[in-house]
Write an enzyme that holds these catalytic residues in place. Structure first.
Site, PDB file in Angstrom:
ATOM      1  N   PRO A 185       0.758  -1.221   0.002  1.00  0.00           N
ATOM      2  CA  PRO A 185       0.024  -0.002   0.098  1.00  0.00           C
ATOM      3  C   PRO A 185       0.776   1.252   0.070  1.00  0.00           C
ATOM      4  O   PRO A 185       2.050   1.112   0.097  1.00  0.00           O
ATOM      5  CB  PRO A 185      -0.760  -0.126   1.238  1.00  0.00           C
ATOM      6  CG  PRO A 185       0.249  -0.735   2.352  1.00  0.00           C
ATOM      7  CD  PRO A 185       1.005  -1.764   1.651  1.00  0.00           C
ATOM      8  N   LYS A 210       4.628  -5.302  -6.369  1.00  0.00           N
ATOM      9  CA  LYS A 210       4.150  -4.117  -7.159  1.00  0.00           C
ATOM     10  C   LYS A 210       3.850  -3.130  -5.923  1.00  0.00           C
ATOM     11  O   LYS A 210       2.915  -3.143  -4.902  1.00  0.00           O
ATOM     12  CB  LYS A 210       2.852  -4.314  -7.643  1.00  0.00           C
ATOM     13  CG  LYS A 210       2.369  -3.159  -8.403  1.00  0.00           C
ATOM     14  CD  LYS A 210       0.902  -3.198  -8.914  1.00  0.00           C
ATOM     15  CE  LYS A 210       0.137  -2.707  -7.907  1.00  0.00           C
ATOM     16  NZ  LYS A 210      -0.073  -1.351  -7.450  1.00  0.00           N
ATOM     17  N   SER A 264      -7.086  -2.760   1.186  1.00  0.00           N
ATOM     18  CA  SER A 264      -8.398  -2.830   1.360  1.00  0.00           C
ATOM     19  C   SER A 264      -8.921  -3.869   1.641  1.00  0.00           C
ATOM     20  O   SER A 264      -8.497  -4.896   0.904  1.00  0.00           O
ATOM     21  CB  SER A 264      -9.116  -1.934   0.663  1.00  0.00           C
ATOM     22  OG  SER A 264      -9.641  -2.327  -0.714  1.00  0.00           O
ATOM     23  N   GLU A 286      -3.351  -8.795   4.780  1.00  0.00           N
ATOM     24  CA  GLU A 286      -3.319  -7.758   5.758  1.00  0.00           C
ATOM     25  C   GLU A 286      -4.242  -6.691   5.252  1.00  0.00           C
ATOM     26  O   GLU A 286      -3.951  -5.884   4.623  1.00  0.00           O
ATOM     27  CB  GLU A 286      -2.040  -7.381   6.272  1.00  0.00           C
ATOM     28  CG  GLU A 286      -2.072  -6.625   7.603  1.00  0.00           C
ATOM     29  CD  GLU A 286      -2.110  -5.190   7.515  1.00  0.00           C
ATOM     30  OE1 GLU A 286      -3.494  -4.535   7.643  1.00  0.00           O
ATOM     31  OE2 GLU A 286      -1.286  -4.324   7.281  1.00  0.00           O
ATOM     32  N   CYS A 320      -3.730   1.155   8.949  1.00  0.00           N
ATOM     33  CA  CYS A 320      -4.794   0.191   9.212  1.00  0.00           C
ATOM     34  C   CYS A 320      -5.008  -0.050  10.752  1.00  0.00           C
ATOM     35  O   CYS A 320      -6.250  -0.532  10.790  1.00  0.00           O
ATOM     36  CB  CYS A 320      -4.377  -1.083   8.423  1.00  0.00           C
ATOM     37  SG  CYS A 320      -2.795  -1.665   9.025  1.00  0.00           S
ATOM     38  N   LYS A 366      -8.278  12.010  -3.829  1.00  0.00           N
ATOM     39  CA  LYS A 366      -9.286  11.223  -3.818  1.00  0.00           C
ATOM     40  C   LYS A 366      -9.636  10.721  -2.204  1.00  0.00           C
ATOM     41  O   LYS A 366     -10.830  10.703  -1.816  1.00  0.00           O
ATOM     42  CB  LYS A 366      -9.247   9.972  -4.473  1.00  0.00           C
ATOM     43  CG  LYS A 366     -10.413   8.668  -4.290  1.00  0.00           C
ATOM     44  CD  LYS A 366      -9.735   7.494  -5.252  1.00  0.00           C
ATOM     45  CE  LYS A 366     -10.875   6.307  -5.069  1.00  0.00           C
ATOM     46  NZ  LYS A 366     -10.285   5.141  -5.962  1.00  0.00           N
ATOM     47  N   TYR A 368      -8.633  12.691   0.131  1.00  0.00           N
ATOM     48  CA  TYR A 368      -8.816  14.041   0.856  1.00  0.00           C
ATOM     49  C   TYR A 368     -10.559  14.104   0.863  1.00  0.00           C
ATOM     50  O   TYR A 368     -11.121  14.463   1.858  1.00  0.00           O
ATOM     51  CB  TYR A 368      -8.097  15.007   0.031  1.00  0.00           C
ATOM     52  CG  TYR A 368      -8.570  16.345   0.419  1.00  0.00           C
ATOM     53  CD1 TYR A 368      -7.893  17.018   1.511  1.00  0.00           C
ATOM     54  CD2 TYR A 368      -9.271  17.079  -0.356  1.00  0.00           C
ATOM     55  CE1 TYR A 368      -8.219  18.443   1.843  1.00  0.00           C
ATOM     56  CE2 TYR A 368     -10.010  18.469  -0.009  1.00  0.00           C
ATOM     57  CZ  TYR A 368      -9.212  18.977   1.114  1.00  0.00           C
ATOM     58  OH  TYR A 368      -9.413  20.298   1.256  1.00  0.00           O
TER      59      TYR A 368
END
Length: 518
Positions: A185, A210, A264, A286, A320, A366, A368
Protein backbone atom coordinates in the site's frame (compact mmCIF):
# COMPACT_ATOMS: atom_id res chain seq x y z
CA UNK A 1 9.89 2.73 18.38
CA UNK A 2 6.16 3.44 18.34
CA UNK A 3 4.23 6.33 16.81
CA UNK A 4 4.37 8.35 20.05
CA UNK A 5 8.07 7.85 20.72
CA UNK A 6 10.11 10.33 18.72
CA UNK A 7 12.28 10.65 21.78
CA UNK A 8 13.15 14.14 22.96
CA UNK A 9 13.70 15.09 26.60
CA UNK A 10 10.71 16.66 28.33
CA UNK A 11 12.65 19.80 29.24
CA UNK A 12 13.49 20.27 25.57
CA UNK A 13 9.84 19.94 24.53
CA UNK A 14 8.82 22.49 27.17
CA UNK A 15 11.52 25.09 26.44
CA UNK A 16 11.28 26.81 23.03
CA UNK A 17 14.95 27.86 23.12
CA UNK A 18 16.07 24.34 23.96
CA UNK A 19 13.78 23.00 21.24
CA UNK A 20 15.35 25.24 18.61
CA UNK A 21 18.85 24.26 19.75
CA UNK A 22 17.93 20.58 19.59
CA UNK A 23 16.60 20.99 16.06
CA UNK A 24 20.12 21.84 14.93
CA UNK A 25 21.17 18.33 15.98
CA UNK A 26 18.35 16.50 14.23
CA UNK A 27 18.82 14.74 10.88
CA UNK A 28 18.07 16.85 7.83
CA UNK A 29 16.31 15.98 4.57
CA UNK A 30 18.45 15.43 1.50
CA UNK A 31 18.47 18.80 -0.32
CA UNK A 32 17.40 18.92 -3.97
CA UNK A 33 16.66 15.21 -4.02
CA UNK A 34 17.37 13.67 -7.42
CA UNK A 35 14.91 10.97 -8.50
CA UNK A 36 17.20 8.45 -10.20
CA UNK A 37 15.03 5.35 -10.47
CA UNK A 38 11.78 5.53 -12.41
CA UNK A 39 11.93 2.37 -14.52
CA UNK A 40 10.81 -1.21 -13.94
CA UNK A 41 13.35 -3.40 -12.09
CA UNK A 42 13.59 -6.95 -13.53
CA UNK A 43 16.61 -9.27 -13.36
CA UNK A 44 18.66 -6.55 -11.63
CA UNK A 45 18.19 -4.33 -14.69
CA UNK A 46 16.23 -1.12 -15.23
CA UNK A 47 13.77 -1.49 -18.10
CA UNK A 48 11.05 0.49 -19.81
CA UNK A 49 7.56 -0.96 -19.78
CA UNK A 50 6.62 -2.99 -22.85
CA UNK A 51 3.76 -0.59 -23.56
CA UNK A 52 5.92 2.49 -23.15
CA UNK A 53 3.31 4.01 -20.86
CA UNK A 54 4.24 6.10 -17.84
CA UNK A 55 2.20 7.56 -14.99
CA UNK A 56 2.71 10.67 -12.84
CA UNK A 57 3.99 10.63 -9.27
CA UNK A 58 2.93 13.61 -7.17
CA UNK A 59 3.86 15.41 -3.97
CA UNK A 60 0.70 15.44 -1.80
CA UNK A 61 1.91 18.51 0.10
CA UNK A 62 1.66 20.60 -3.07
CA UNK A 63 -0.38 18.50 -5.49
CA UNK A 64 2.41 18.98 -8.02
CA UNK A 65 4.02 16.29 -10.16
CA UNK A 66 7.43 15.07 -9.01
CA UNK A 67 8.26 12.76 -11.92
CA UNK A 68 6.89 10.08 -14.22
CA UNK A 69 7.38 6.36 -13.65
CA UNK A 70 7.19 3.47 -16.11
CA UNK A 71 3.81 1.70 -15.89
CA UNK A 72 3.98 -2.09 -15.71
CA UNK A 73 1.09 -4.21 -16.94
CA UNK A 74 0.45 -7.90 -17.63
CA UNK A 75 3.24 -8.31 -20.19
CA UNK A 76 5.79 -6.87 -17.78
CA UNK A 77 4.50 -9.07 -14.96
CA UNK A 78 4.99 -12.09 -17.24
CA UNK A 79 8.63 -11.06 -17.81
CA UNK A 80 9.21 -10.58 -14.10
CA UNK A 81 7.68 -13.95 -13.23
CA UNK A 82 9.86 -15.64 -15.83
CA UNK A 83 12.94 -14.00 -14.28
CA UNK A 84 11.85 -14.99 -10.77
CA UNK A 85 11.18 -18.59 -11.82
CA UNK A 86 14.60 -18.84 -13.43
CA UNK A 87 16.24 -17.45 -10.29
CA UNK A 88 14.35 -20.07 -8.25
CA UNK A 89 15.13 -23.01 -10.52
CA UNK A 90 17.03 -26.01 -9.16
CA UNK A 91 20.77 -25.49 -9.34
CA UNK A 92 20.51 -21.70 -9.57
CA UNK A 93 22.88 -19.44 -7.65
CA UNK A 94 20.04 -18.50 -5.30
CA UNK A 95 18.84 -22.06 -4.65
CA UNK A 96 22.39 -23.29 -3.99
CA UNK A 97 23.29 -20.36 -1.75
CA UNK A 98 23.95 -21.17 1.91
CA UNK A 99 21.23 -19.96 4.26
CA UNK A 100 23.86 -18.02 6.20
CA UNK A 101 24.77 -16.18 2.99
CA UNK A 102 21.12 -15.21 2.46
CA UNK A 103 21.25 -13.74 5.95
CA UNK A 104 24.45 -11.88 5.13
CA UNK A 105 22.81 -10.32 2.06
CA UNK A 106 19.84 -9.14 4.13
CA UNK A 107 22.25 -7.70 6.69
CA UNK A 108 24.17 -5.96 3.90
CA UNK A 109 20.90 -4.50 2.61
CA UNK A 110 20.21 -3.16 6.11
CA UNK A 111 23.66 -1.53 6.09
CA UNK A 112 22.88 0.18 2.77
CA UNK A 113 19.50 1.41 4.03
CA UNK A 114 21.26 2.80 7.09
CA UNK A 115 23.78 4.54 4.85
CA UNK A 116 21.02 6.12 2.73
CA UNK A 117 18.55 6.62 5.59
CA UNK A 118 18.18 10.39 5.14
CA UNK A 119 17.64 10.03 1.38
CA UNK A 120 14.98 7.35 1.82
CA UNK A 121 13.22 9.35 4.54
CA UNK A 122 13.26 12.40 2.26
CA UNK A 123 11.72 10.29 -0.50
CA UNK A 124 8.96 9.04 1.83
CA UNK A 125 8.18 12.66 2.76
CA UNK A 126 8.26 13.97 -0.79
CA UNK A 127 6.18 11.16 -2.29
CA UNK A 128 3.98 10.21 0.68
CA UNK A 129 3.60 13.42 2.68
CA UNK A 130 5.06 11.97 5.88
CA UNK A 131 6.77 14.36 8.30
CA UNK A 132 10.46 13.81 7.65
CA UNK A 133 11.43 13.15 11.26
CA UNK A 134 8.67 10.55 11.63
CA UNK A 135 9.84 8.85 8.44
CA UNK A 136 13.46 8.93 9.61
CA UNK A 137 12.94 7.76 13.19
CA UNK A 138 9.94 5.44 12.81
CA UNK A 139 9.61 4.12 9.25
CA UNK A 140 13.32 3.80 8.49
CA UNK A 141 14.13 2.40 11.91
CA UNK A 142 11.44 -0.23 11.35
CA UNK A 143 12.91 -1.07 7.94
CA UNK A 144 16.42 -1.56 9.31
CA UNK A 145 15.26 -3.62 12.30
CA UNK A 146 13.09 -5.85 10.12
CA UNK A 147 15.94 -6.58 7.72
CA UNK A 148 18.33 -7.37 10.56
CA UNK A 149 15.76 -9.53 12.36
CA UNK A 150 15.18 -11.76 9.34
CA UNK A 151 18.88 -11.76 8.48
CA UNK A 152 19.40 -13.48 11.81
CA UNK A 153 16.71 -16.08 11.09
CA UNK A 154 18.02 -17.28 7.73
CA UNK A 155 20.23 -20.12 9.01
CA UNK A 156 17.99 -21.05 11.94
CA UNK A 157 15.02 -22.43 9.99
CA UNK A 158 15.11 -26.18 10.37
CA UNK A 159 12.97 -29.29 10.49
CA UNK A 160 12.88 -32.16 12.95
CA UNK A 161 13.15 -35.92 13.14
CA UNK A 162 9.95 -37.81 13.96
CA UNK A 163 9.89 -41.20 15.76
CA UNK A 164 7.40 -42.99 13.49
CA UNK A 165 6.36 -46.64 13.86
CA UNK A 166 8.25 -49.33 11.95
CA UNK A 167 11.69 -49.43 10.38
CA UNK A 168 11.65 -45.93 8.99
CA UNK A 169 13.60 -42.73 9.47
CA UNK A 170 11.39 -39.65 9.08
CA UNK A 171 12.36 -36.00 9.06
CA UNK A 172 10.86 -32.70 7.93
CA UNK A 173 12.25 -29.90 5.77
CA UNK A 174 11.09 -26.29 5.64
CA UNK A 175 11.41 -25.34 1.99
CA UNK A 176 10.73 -22.03 0.20
CA UNK A 177 7.38 -21.84 -1.56
CA UNK A 178 8.72 -20.43 -4.82
CA UNK A 179 7.82 -17.20 -6.59
CA UNK A 180 5.98 -14.80 -4.29
CA UNK A 181 3.79 -12.02 -5.65
CA UNK A 182 3.52 -9.08 -3.28
CA UNK A 183 1.32 -5.98 -3.46
CA UNK A 184 1.93 -3.16 -1.00
CA UNK A 185 0.00 0.00 0.00
CA UNK A 186 0.83 3.70 -0.06
CA UNK A 187 0.61 4.53 3.65
CA UNK A 188 3.94 2.93 4.66
CA UNK A 189 5.63 2.34 1.29
CA UNK A 190 9.13 1.43 2.41
CA UNK A 191 8.17 -0.31 5.64
CA UNK A 192 5.60 -2.51 3.88
CA UNK A 193 8.12 -3.26 1.12
CA UNK A 194 10.46 -4.59 3.81
CA UNK A 195 7.76 -6.45 5.75
CA UNK A 196 7.06 -8.34 2.52
CA UNK A 197 10.47 -9.05 1.03
CA UNK A 198 12.49 -9.76 4.21
CA UNK A 199 10.75 -12.98 5.35
CA UNK A 200 10.31 -14.14 1.75
CA UNK A 201 14.03 -13.81 1.00
CA UNK A 202 15.01 -15.17 4.40
CA UNK A 203 13.23 -18.43 3.49
CA UNK A 204 14.81 -18.57 0.02
CA UNK A 205 11.91 -17.46 -2.18
CA UNK A 206 12.02 -15.08 -5.13
CA UNK A 207 9.79 -12.01 -5.36
CA UNK A 208 7.69 -10.02 -7.81
CA UNK A 209 6.48 -6.95 -5.93
CA UNK A 210 4.18 -4.10 -6.97
CA UNK A 211 4.33 -0.85 -4.99
CA UNK A 212 1.28 1.39 -4.86
CA UNK A 213 0.97 3.70 -7.84
CA UNK A 214 0.87 6.72 -5.50
CA UNK A 215 4.21 5.90 -3.83
CA UNK A 216 6.60 3.85 -5.99
CA UNK A 217 9.79 5.86 -5.50
CA UNK A 218 11.27 4.34 -2.34
CA UNK A 219 10.57 0.79 -3.54
CA UNK A 220 12.39 1.51 -6.81
CA UNK A 221 15.31 3.01 -4.89
CA UNK A 222 15.47 -0.24 -2.93
CA UNK A 223 15.99 -2.05 -6.22
CA UNK A 224 19.32 -0.28 -6.60
CA UNK A 225 20.31 -1.21 -3.05
CA UNK A 226 19.25 -4.84 -3.57
CA UNK A 227 21.53 -5.05 -6.61
CA UNK A 228 24.36 -3.32 -4.73
CA UNK A 229 23.98 -5.72 -1.80
CA UNK A 230 24.66 -8.64 -4.15
CA UNK A 231 21.31 -10.40 -4.53
CA UNK A 232 21.39 -12.48 -7.75
CA UNK A 233 19.39 -11.33 -10.79
CA UNK A 234 15.71 -12.25 -10.72
CA UNK A 235 15.49 -12.71 -6.96
CA UNK A 236 13.66 -9.40 -6.45
CA UNK A 237 11.67 -7.74 -9.25
CA UNK A 238 9.91 -4.40 -8.68
CA UNK A 239 7.08 -3.32 -10.97
CA UNK A 240 5.19 -0.05 -10.40
CA UNK A 241 1.71 -0.05 -11.86
CA UNK A 242 -2.01 0.04 -11.19
CA UNK A 243 -4.04 -2.48 -9.24
CA UNK A 244 -6.57 -3.43 -11.96
CA UNK A 245 -3.75 -4.20 -14.43
CA UNK A 246 -0.43 -5.09 -12.79
CA UNK A 247 -1.97 -6.09 -9.46
CA UNK A 248 -4.61 -8.27 -11.08
CA UNK A 249 -1.95 -9.93 -13.25
CA UNK A 250 0.02 -10.88 -10.13
CA UNK A 251 -3.04 -12.23 -8.31
CA UNK A 252 -4.10 -14.47 -11.19
CA UNK A 253 -0.68 -15.49 -12.53
CA UNK A 254 -0.24 -19.24 -12.83
CA UNK A 255 3.52 -18.89 -12.35
CA UNK A 256 3.22 -17.27 -8.94
CA UNK A 257 3.05 -19.67 -5.99
CA UNK A 258 2.07 -17.32 -3.19
CA UNK A 259 0.62 -13.82 -2.92
CA UNK A 260 0.80 -11.36 -0.04
CA UNK A 261 -1.30 -8.19 -0.05
CA UNK A 262 -1.74 -5.25 2.29
CA UNK A 263 -4.63 -2.92 1.52
CA UNK A 264 -8.39 -2.62 1.60
CA UNK A 265 -10.77 -5.46 2.46
CA UNK A 266 -12.59 -4.98 -0.85
CA UNK A 267 -9.43 -5.54 -2.90
CA UNK A 268 -8.33 -8.35 -0.58
CA UNK A 269 -11.49 -10.27 -1.46
CA UNK A 270 -10.74 -9.87 -5.17
CA UNK A 271 -7.19 -11.12 -4.69
CA UNK A 272 -8.32 -14.18 -2.77
CA UNK A 273 -10.86 -14.95 -5.50
CA UNK A 274 -8.23 -14.56 -8.23
CA UNK A 275 -5.82 -16.82 -6.34
CA UNK A 276 -8.50 -19.48 -6.08
CA UNK A 277 -9.54 -19.24 -9.73
CA UNK A 278 -5.96 -19.55 -10.98
CA UNK A 279 -3.68 -22.03 -9.22
CA UNK A 280 -4.87 -21.92 -5.59
CA UNK A 281 -1.76 -19.95 -4.71
CA UNK A 282 -1.22 -19.41 -1.01
CA UNK A 283 -2.58 -16.10 0.25
CA UNK A 284 -1.67 -13.73 3.07
CA UNK A 285 -3.93 -10.70 3.51
CA UNK A 286 -3.47 -7.75 5.87
CA UNK A 287 -6.60 -5.67 5.38
CA UNK A 288 -8.64 -2.90 6.94
CA UNK A 289 -9.56 -2.14 10.50
CA UNK A 290 -11.89 -0.12 12.68
CA UNK A 291 -10.06 -0.70 15.89
CA UNK A 292 -11.46 -0.19 19.41
CA UNK A 293 -9.43 1.64 22.05
CA UNK A 294 -11.04 1.19 25.47
CA UNK A 295 -10.29 3.73 28.22
CA UNK A 296 -11.36 2.80 31.75
CA UNK A 297 -11.85 5.39 34.49
CA UNK A 298 -8.86 4.11 36.49
CA UNK A 299 -6.40 4.76 33.64
CA UNK A 300 -3.77 7.49 33.78
CA UNK A 301 -5.92 10.08 32.02
CA UNK A 302 -3.26 12.36 30.53
CA UNK A 303 -1.28 9.38 29.27
CA UNK A 304 -4.39 7.73 27.81
CA UNK A 305 -5.38 10.97 26.05
CA UNK A 306 -1.95 11.27 24.43
CA UNK A 307 -1.79 7.60 23.43
CA UNK A 308 -5.32 7.75 21.99
CA UNK A 309 -4.38 10.92 20.11
CA UNK A 310 -1.30 9.32 18.57
CA UNK A 311 -3.24 6.11 17.96
CA UNK A 312 -5.60 7.96 15.61
CA UNK A 313 -3.63 10.86 14.16
CA UNK A 314 -0.25 9.23 13.55
CA UNK A 315 0.65 9.15 9.85
CA UNK A 316 -2.22 11.56 9.08
CA UNK A 317 -4.65 8.91 10.31
CA UNK A 318 -3.63 6.69 7.40
CA UNK A 319 -3.05 3.53 9.45
CA UNK A 320 -4.87 0.21 9.27
CA UNK A 321 -4.28 0.02 13.03
CA UNK A 322 -5.83 3.42 13.80
CA UNK A 323 -7.68 3.36 17.12
CA UNK A 324 -10.61 5.19 15.63
CA UNK A 325 -13.34 3.86 17.93
CA UNK A 326 -12.38 5.25 21.32
CA UNK A 327 -14.66 3.89 24.05
CA UNK A 328 -14.40 5.97 27.25
CA UNK A 329 -15.97 5.04 30.57
CA UNK A 330 -18.87 7.34 31.40
CA UNK A 331 -17.46 8.87 34.60
CA UNK A 332 -14.44 10.35 32.78
CA UNK A 333 -16.04 10.86 29.37
CA UNK A 334 -16.48 14.65 29.43
CA UNK A 335 -12.99 15.27 30.78
CA UNK A 336 -11.45 12.88 28.25
CA UNK A 337 -13.23 14.68 25.41
CA UNK A 338 -12.12 18.08 26.73
CA UNK A 339 -8.46 17.07 26.94
CA UNK A 340 -8.58 15.28 23.57
CA UNK A 341 -9.93 18.41 21.89
CA UNK A 342 -7.23 20.54 23.51
CA UNK A 343 -4.57 18.13 22.26
CA UNK A 344 -6.00 18.00 18.73
CA UNK A 345 -6.03 21.80 18.57
CA UNK A 346 -2.33 21.85 19.48
CA UNK A 347 -1.44 19.41 16.72
CA UNK A 348 0.81 21.12 14.19
CA UNK A 349 -0.21 20.56 10.57
CA UNK A 350 2.26 21.69 7.95
CA UNK A 351 5.06 20.93 5.53
CA UNK A 352 6.53 17.45 5.92
CA UNK A 353 9.97 19.05 5.89
CA UNK A 354 9.30 21.42 8.80
CA UNK A 355 10.81 19.71 11.89
CA UNK A 356 7.97 20.96 14.09
CA UNK A 357 5.26 19.39 11.89
CA UNK A 358 3.25 16.57 13.44
CA UNK A 359 0.81 16.03 10.57
CA UNK A 360 1.32 16.26 6.85
CA UNK A 361 -1.15 15.98 3.95
CA UNK A 362 -3.41 13.10 2.99
CA UNK A 363 -2.06 11.01 0.14
CA UNK A 364 -4.21 12.35 -2.73
CA UNK A 365 -7.36 14.20 -3.74
CA UNK A 366 -9.50 11.05 -3.78
CA UNK A 367 -8.63 10.20 -0.18
CA UNK A 368 -9.00 13.86 0.84
CA UNK A 369 -12.54 14.00 -0.57
CA UNK A 370 -13.51 10.67 1.00
CA UNK A 371 -12.45 11.85 4.46
CA UNK A 372 -14.32 15.14 4.20
CA UNK A 373 -17.44 13.31 3.01
CA UNK A 374 -17.32 10.98 6.01
CA UNK A 375 -16.85 13.95 8.34
CA UNK A 376 -20.00 15.51 6.89
CA UNK A 377 -21.85 12.24 7.41
CA UNK A 378 -20.91 12.36 11.09
CA UNK A 379 -22.38 15.84 11.43
CA UNK A 380 -25.52 14.83 9.51
CA UNK A 381 -26.06 11.75 11.70
CA UNK A 382 -25.89 13.74 14.93
CA UNK A 383 -22.35 13.40 16.25
CA UNK A 384 -20.94 16.54 17.89
CA UNK A 385 -18.08 18.06 15.91
CA UNK A 386 -15.76 19.28 18.66
CA UNK A 387 -13.00 20.66 16.44
CA UNK A 388 -11.64 20.52 12.90
CA UNK A 389 -13.77 19.07 10.15
CA UNK A 390 -12.44 21.05 7.20
CA UNK A 391 -9.68 21.04 4.68
CA UNK A 392 -6.97 23.63 5.18
CA UNK A 393 -6.96 26.42 2.65
CA UNK A 394 -3.58 25.78 1.11
CA UNK A 395 -1.99 23.79 -1.68
CA UNK A 396 -1.96 20.07 -1.13
CA UNK A 397 -4.36 17.75 0.66
CA UNK A 398 -4.31 18.91 4.28
CA UNK A 399 -7.20 18.28 6.69
CA UNK A 400 -7.67 19.73 10.16
CA UNK A 401 -7.32 17.32 13.09
CA UNK A 402 -10.96 16.44 13.74
CA UNK A 403 -12.64 15.22 16.94
CA UNK A 404 -16.22 13.95 17.29
CA UNK A 405 -18.02 13.28 20.57
CA UNK A 406 -21.47 11.81 21.21
CA UNK A 407 -20.78 9.18 18.57
CA UNK A 408 -23.04 6.12 18.47
CA UNK A 409 -22.30 2.68 17.10
CA UNK A 410 -24.70 2.97 14.16
CA UNK A 411 -23.07 6.06 12.63
CA UNK A 412 -20.96 5.67 9.49
CA UNK A 413 -17.96 7.26 11.20
CA UNK A 414 -18.15 4.51 13.84
CA UNK A 415 -18.40 1.69 11.30
CA UNK A 416 -16.36 2.65 8.23
CA UNK A 417 -12.60 2.92 7.99
CA UNK A 418 -11.98 6.64 7.46
CA UNK A 419 -8.20 6.48 7.00
CA UNK A 420 -7.78 10.10 7.99
CA UNK A 421 -7.23 12.45 10.96
CA UNK A 422 -10.65 11.89 12.54
CA UNK A 423 -11.12 10.82 16.17
CA UNK A 424 -14.48 9.40 17.27
CA UNK A 425 -15.13 9.20 21.03
CA UNK A 426 -17.91 6.95 22.31
CA UNK A 427 -19.03 6.38 25.91
CA UNK A 428 -19.70 3.15 27.81
CA UNK A 429 -20.90 2.11 31.27
CA UNK A 430 -19.84 -1.50 31.94
CA UNK A 431 -17.10 -3.89 30.92
CA UNK A 432 -19.51 -6.44 29.46
CA UNK A 433 -21.16 -3.72 27.40
CA UNK A 434 -17.93 -2.34 25.95
CA UNK A 435 -16.59 -5.81 25.10
CA UNK A 436 -19.74 -6.60 23.13
CA UNK A 437 -19.71 -3.25 21.34
CA UNK A 438 -15.99 -3.33 20.60
CA UNK A 439 -16.36 -6.75 18.97
CA UNK A 440 -19.44 -5.71 16.99
CA UNK A 441 -17.46 -5.03 13.82
CA UNK A 442 -16.59 -6.80 10.60
CA UNK A 443 -12.95 -6.01 11.36
CA UNK A 444 -10.54 -7.48 13.90
CA UNK A 445 -7.04 -6.15 13.32
CA UNK A 446 -6.02 -4.59 16.65
CA UNK A 447 -7.53 -3.37 19.92
CA UNK A 448 -6.26 -1.56 23.01
CA UNK A 449 -7.25 -1.16 26.64
CA UNK A 450 -6.08 1.43 29.16
CA UNK A 451 -6.51 0.59 32.85
CA UNK A 452 -4.45 0.23 36.03
CA UNK A 453 -6.27 -3.00 36.92
CA UNK A 454 -4.31 -5.93 35.47
CA UNK A 455 -7.21 -8.34 35.93
CA UNK A 456 -9.49 -6.04 33.96
CA UNK A 457 -6.83 -5.60 31.29
CA UNK A 458 -6.28 -9.33 30.83
CA UNK A 459 -10.01 -10.06 30.82
CA UNK A 460 -10.62 -7.51 28.07
CA UNK A 461 -7.58 -8.59 26.06
CA UNK A 462 -8.73 -12.21 26.03
CA UNK A 463 -12.24 -11.17 24.97
CA UNK A 464 -11.17 -8.97 22.06
CA UNK A 465 -11.64 -10.45 18.58
CA UNK A 466 -8.42 -8.97 17.23
CA UNK A 467 -5.02 -10.21 16.12
CA UNK A 468 -3.15 -7.79 18.39
CA UNK A 469 -4.21 -6.26 21.71
CA UNK A 470 -2.20 -3.50 23.38
CA UNK A 471 -2.48 -2.86 27.11
CA UNK A 472 -1.62 0.69 28.22
CA UNK A 473 0.11 1.43 24.92
CA UNK A 474 -0.77 1.89 21.25
CA UNK A 475 0.94 1.09 17.94
CA UNK A 476 3.66 -0.82 19.80
CA UNK A 477 4.66 -2.81 16.72
CA UNK A 478 7.98 -4.59 16.35
CA UNK A 479 9.78 -7.03 14.08
CA UNK A 480 9.68 -9.85 16.62
CA UNK A 481 5.90 -10.10 17.11
CA UNK A 482 3.35 -11.60 14.69
CA UNK A 483 0.87 -9.16 13.15
CA UNK A 484 -2.39 -9.92 11.36
CA UNK A 485 -6.14 -9.79 11.62
CA UNK A 486 -9.22 -11.68 12.67
CA UNK A 487 -12.43 -11.65 10.63
CA UNK A 488 -12.38 -9.32 7.59
CA UNK A 489 -9.07 -7.78 8.62
CA UNK A 490 -7.30 -10.58 6.78
CA UNK A 491 -5.65 -13.95 7.21
CA UNK A 492 -2.16 -15.18 7.94
CA UNK A 493 0.52 -13.41 9.95
CA UNK A 494 3.43 -11.17 9.10
CA UNK A 495 6.53 -10.50 11.20
CA UNK A 496 8.19 -12.55 13.90
CA UNK A 497 8.79 -16.27 13.63
CA UNK A 498 5.18 -16.72 12.54
CA UNK A 499 5.88 -14.66 9.42
CA UNK A 500 8.32 -17.32 8.24
CA UNK A 501 5.55 -19.91 8.15
CA UNK A 502 3.77 -17.88 5.47
CA UNK A 503 6.79 -18.21 3.16
CA UNK A 504 7.73 -21.87 3.58
CA UNK A 505 6.32 -25.32 2.91
CA UNK A 506 6.83 -28.24 5.28
CA UNK A 507 7.92 -31.43 3.54
CA UNK A 508 7.95 -34.85 5.21
CA UNK A 509 10.69 -37.25 4.07
CA UNK A 510 10.54 -40.92 5.11
CA UNK A 511 13.38 -43.39 4.47
CA UNK A 512 13.03 -47.20 4.73
CA UNK A 513 15.89 -48.50 6.88
CA UNK A 514 16.98 -52.08 7.68
CA UNK A 515 16.47 -51.77 11.39
CA UNK A 516 15.38 -49.03 13.76
CA UNK A 517 17.08 -48.72 17.13
CA UNK A 518 16.02 -46.24 19.80
Amino acid sequence: MTSSEIAMPGEVKADPAALMASLQLLPSPTPNLEIKYTKIFINNEWQNSESGRVFPVCNPATGEQVCEVQEADKVDIDKAVQAARLAFSLGSVWRRMDASERGRLLDKLADLVERDRATLATMESLNGGKPFLQAFYIDLQGVIKTLRYYAGWADKIHGMTIPVDGDYFTFTRHEPIGVCGQIIPWNFPLLMFTWKIAPALCCGNTVVIKPAEQTPLSALYMGALIKEAGFPPGVVNILPGYGPTAGAAIASHIGIDKIAFTGSTEVGKLIQEAAGRSNLKRVTLELGGKSPNIIFADADLDYAVEQAHQGVFFNQGQCCTAGSRIFVEESIYEEFVKRSVERAKRRIVGSPFDPTTEQGPQIDKKQYNKILELIQSGVAEGAKLECGGKGLGRKGFFIEPTVFSNVTDDMRIAKEEIFGPVQEILRFKTMDEVIERANNSDFGLVAAVFTNDINKALMVSSAMQAGTVWINCYNALNAQSPFGGFKMSGNGREMGEFGLREYSEVKTVTVKIPQKNS
